[in-house]
Design a protein around this motif. Structure first.
Motif, PDB file in Angstrom:
ATOM      1  N   ARG A   1      47.984  46.251  44.069  1.00  0.00           N
ATOM      2  CA  ARG A   1      47.166  45.458  43.686  1.00  0.00           C
ATOM      3  C   ARG A   1      46.525  45.423  42.266  1.00  0.00           C
TER       4      ARG A   1
ATOM      5  N   GLU B   1      46.383  42.764  39.541  1.00  0.00           N
ATOM      6  CA  GLU B   1      44.873  42.404  38.509  1.00  0.00           C
ATOM      7  C   GLU B   1      45.496  42.410  37.165  1.00  0.00           C
TER       8      GLU B   1
ATOM      9  N   ASP C   1      43.789  35.495  49.325  1.00  0.00           N
ATOM     10  CA  ASP C   1      43.790  37.066  48.573  1.00  0.00           C
ATOM     11  C   ASP C   1      43.890  37.966  49.532  1.00  0.00           C
TER      12      ASP C   1
ATOM     13  N   ARG D   1      43.601  36.521  42.929  1.00  0.00           N
ATOM     14  CA  ARG D   1      43.387  35.306  42.155  1.00  0.00           C
ATOM     15  C   ARG D   1      42.965  35.776  40.820  1.00  0.00           C
TER      16      ARG D   1
ATOM     17  N   VAL E   1      40.722  35.264  37.754  1.00  0.00           N
ATOM     18  CA  VAL E   1      39.340  34.754  37.419  1.00  0.00           C
ATOM     19  C   VAL E   1      38.880  35.133  36.150  1.00  0.00           C
TER      20      VAL E   1
ATOM     21  N   ILE F   1      38.187  30.368  38.864  1.00  0.00           N
ATOM     22  CA  ILE F   1      39.484  30.486  39.434  1.00  0.00           C
ATOM     23  C   ILE F   1      40.628  29.946  38.300  1.00  0.00           C
TER      24      ILE F   1
END
Lengths: 196, 522
Positions: free
Chosen positions: B52, B56, B119, B133, B135, B140
């Protein structure tokens, strides 16, 4: 900053409005028949969106703003349609926490204190004078005229095929006390070093 | 006392070992299982967090590419993932959900999802799949897709290997330890078992077990020793009792032998005494006979010369002398009868028995004829049954009938219509002869005295007699092995019954009523 959104639909109405501006550019990358609707966005809309986005990758000196919440002023010269698109996109949106205000100028107007100055193609002849008048003020100059970088512009739009791209001269921005993020440089068509 | 060498009892040791090994195995497996489960969970969480974070990061890196519509840059960003092991596929989707850039690890051959998912992370075909996502400024921009290998199986396999090695090691250590430690438990029990076997097989209850400690096994050993002591004591008691019984039995046997010896001695003594009596009796009878025989000559002289005196001097003698001479003659005649009877009795006893077919009717007829000849004036009704055969000594039978019929003749002398009957009854297969009269009879109270010599139930002046007749009859019957008894009523007559055969079935065959007299004389 980590913000989770469950879906695109939850992205609120602001996202939908931006979609219109991005749709043309994205349609090129999308495979034929993909879910994204191939809405033909005008070049001006794309440019307005890009100008808007530049605000996220450029740091102005603290002296450029009265307070941390002061608005980001975008002055537009000789580009009415871009100004309209910018106003539309700016409604209810912030850039780095600041609201955006759009000022329309004619090419012979005196340039006020603005954070971004967009000069349209129609004012190409007046461009050097306009840039000259900025002096050392912390203003990001964005143009759409060939060779504008040589006149002191920091970012210059270029249309390649049906795509809108830009060249960037970080030195021109730094000379006015601005810092341009390396991430922005990575997506530029051309980075011009050592310009006047 | 030291117990005998314990034989190997594999079951107890084996069971203890089994228990220890199973316990160890279960403990090791549970511990390893818990550790593996914990580690797998940890691994999954950390791997998930890792991927994750990667997503990111990727999102932030590719945000400008999305914002300024530069898939090339996005592709280059994704391309860097080939240096990140474990990532098998990645993609960037734009705001509209269209694929903007993609990356597939060489050789993975994976198809990318057409649309971005929600997500979060999930598992798909053994891989970890993450959607994230992108952002910026609360907007978004797009979605990152990452697919990473989730190497659970090789990890589990390596864990399994570790578990096997650890379990094997633990089992080996547990085996070695328990093989040594179980002696604490099993050795005393095996010792007790060996001693118990010794006691059961050899009956040796003197063995004892050393008390191994104060625990349950120690108490078991104590109880076992107490049991052995008790058994030993009881066995000793039992042996003592048996020995005493043996002595008693020997004594009793000796006593019984003594009794039977005494019995035999007694028997011998009785036989000897009987023989002596027989000899004495025979001598007595011989004496009696010779005396009687020898008495006759002087008696005949007394009788003869008395008669001569009366005959020669019919008038020359005074009346008193004549009376005395008459009395002498009468007494001499009585004495002659007595002597004759005694001689006959003696002859009956002395003579040998010679049995032959004899008809009692014929004998009786002759006797009655002799009696009628002696007293021709008497009117006596005599009835003799026809055909009374017997296997007997005719001479002795004659003597008996002479006495019985003579008695009947005599005791009916005062009866108005005298009657005598001689007959024979059948009692089973045996003949019972009888002589009946309707004469004086006698009191049944004295029936047992009838057949003794010199026993008289009537006065001599009433019915003359010597008192020897019935004794002679009894002796004749006895000599034949038979029996004699009588029934009578005073003034109404008498019946004398007798048999001439040995009783085969005892006394029950008697006529059934009246007095009986058996073995009257010896």
């Amino acid at each position: 900053v980590k913000t989770r959104r469950r879906s695109l639909a939850a992205g609120a109405s602001g996202a939908l409005r931006a979609l219109a501006g991005l749709a043309v550019a994205l349609a090129a990358a999308a495979p034929p028949g993909a879910a994204a609707a191939p809405v033909q966005a005008p070049e001006e809309a794309i440019k307005a969106a890009y100008v808007f986005n530049f605000g996220s990758y450029v740091d102005w000196p603290a002296s450029a703003f009265a307070t941390p919440e002061s608005e980001l002023v975008v002055a537009v010269v000789a580009a009415e349609e871009v100004a309209v698109e910018l106003e539309t996109a700016a409604a209810g949106r912030t850039v780095a926490g600041r609201p955006v205000r759009v000022l329309r100028l004619r090419e012979d107007d005196e340039v006020p204190a603005a954070h971004v100055l967009f000069v349209g193609r129609a004012a190409a002849r007046a461009l050097p004078g306009l840039l000259e008048s900025l002096g050392d003020r912390p203003t990001l100059a964005v143009t759409e005229t060939e060779g504008a970088l040589g006149s002191g512009s920091a970012i210059n739009f270029v249309v390649e095929g049906d795509r809108v791209r830009f060249d960037i001269a970080p030195a021109a921005a730094e000379r006015r006390g601005l810092k341009v993020s390396a991430r922005l440089l990575s997506v530029a068509r051309r980075v011009v070093e050592g310009a006047t | 006392v030291t117990p005998r060498a314990a034989r190997p009892a594999r079951s107890l040791k084996g069971q203890l070992l089994f228990v220890v090994l199973v316990t160890t195995l279960v403990a090791v497996l549970v511990a390893l299982g818990a550790m593996v489960a914990y580690d797998v969970r940890l691994y999954q969480k950390s791997w998930e967090a890792d991927i994750r974070t990667q997503a990111e990061l990727l999102g932030r890196t590719t945000a400008p590419a999305l914002q300024f519509d530069d898939p090339q840059v996005a592709r280059e960003n994704l391309g860097l993932l080939r240096y990140r092991p474990g990532i098998r596929a990645a993609a960037i989707y734009d705001q509209g959900g269209a694929r903007f850039a993609e990356f597939v690890a060489p050789g993975a051959g994976l198809a990318l999802p057409a649309l971005p998912g929600a997500d979060g992370s999930s598992f798909e075909g053994g891989d970890l799949v993450v959607f994230q996502r992108i952002v910026a400024d609360d907007r978004i921009l797009g979605t990152v897709y990452l697919r990473a290998a989730y190497d659970l199986v090789p990890r589990l396999a390596s864990y399994l290997g570790i578990a096997l090695v650890a379990a094997g090691l633990a089992m080996a250590i547990a085996y070695l330890l328990s093989a040594r430690l179980q002696r604490i438990v099993s050795q005393p029990i095996l010792t007790i078992g060996a001693v118990a076997r010794g006691a059961a097989e050899d009956g040796d209850y003197s063995l004892r077990v050393d008390k191994p400690g104060d625990d349950e096994i120690g108490r078991l050993a104590e109880s076992f020793n107490a049991l052995m002591a008790e058994t030993q004591r009881r066995t000793r008691d039992l042996e003592t009792t048996i020995a005493e019984l043996g002595v008693e039995i020997r004594e009793r046997t000796a006593a019984e032998l003594e009794v039977s010896r005494l019995n035999a001695e007694l028997e011998q003594r009785v036989q000897d005494r009987t023989e002596q009596y027989r000899v004495a009796n025979r001598e007595l009878e011989a004496f009696c006979y010779s005396v009687s025989h020898d008495l006759r000559a002087p008696l005949r002289a007394i009788h003869g010369f008395s008669k001569v005196l009366i005959g020669d001097f019919p008038d020359g003698l005074p009346a008193s002398a004549r009376d005395a001479l008459s009395r002498i003659i009468a007494a001499a005649e009585r004495m002659g009868h007595l002597i004759e009877d005694l001689l006959r009795l003696s002859q009956v006893s002395r003579g040998e028995l010679s049995r032959q077919p004899t008809d009692l009717a014929e004998v009786a007829t002759q006797v009655v004829a002799a009696l009628r000849a002696g007293e021709p004036d008497r009117e006596v009704e005599v009835q003799i049954w026809d055909g009374m055969p017997a296997d007997a000594d005719p001479r002795l039978v004659r003597t008996a009938l002479e006495n019985l019929i003579g008695n009947a003749w005599k005791f009916t002398s005062k009866t108005a219509r005298p009657r005598i009957e001689v007959g024979c009854l059948r009692d089973g297969g045996r003949r019972v002869y009888f002589v009946r009269d309707n004469g004086a009879g006698f009191d049944m109270e004295f029936a047992d005295k009838l057949f003794g010599p010199f026993q008289r139930l009537h006065r001599a002046d009433e019915y003359p007699g010597t008192g020897i007749g019935l004794a002679t009859v009894a002796r004749v019957v006895l000599k034949h092995g038979g029996r004699i008894w009588a029934e009578a009523q005073e003034g109404r007559g008498a019946v004398f019954y007798f048999t001439l055969e040995r009783d085969d079935d005892g006394a029950a065959t008697a006529a059934g009523h009246g007095a009986r007299s058996e073995g009257v004389t010896t």
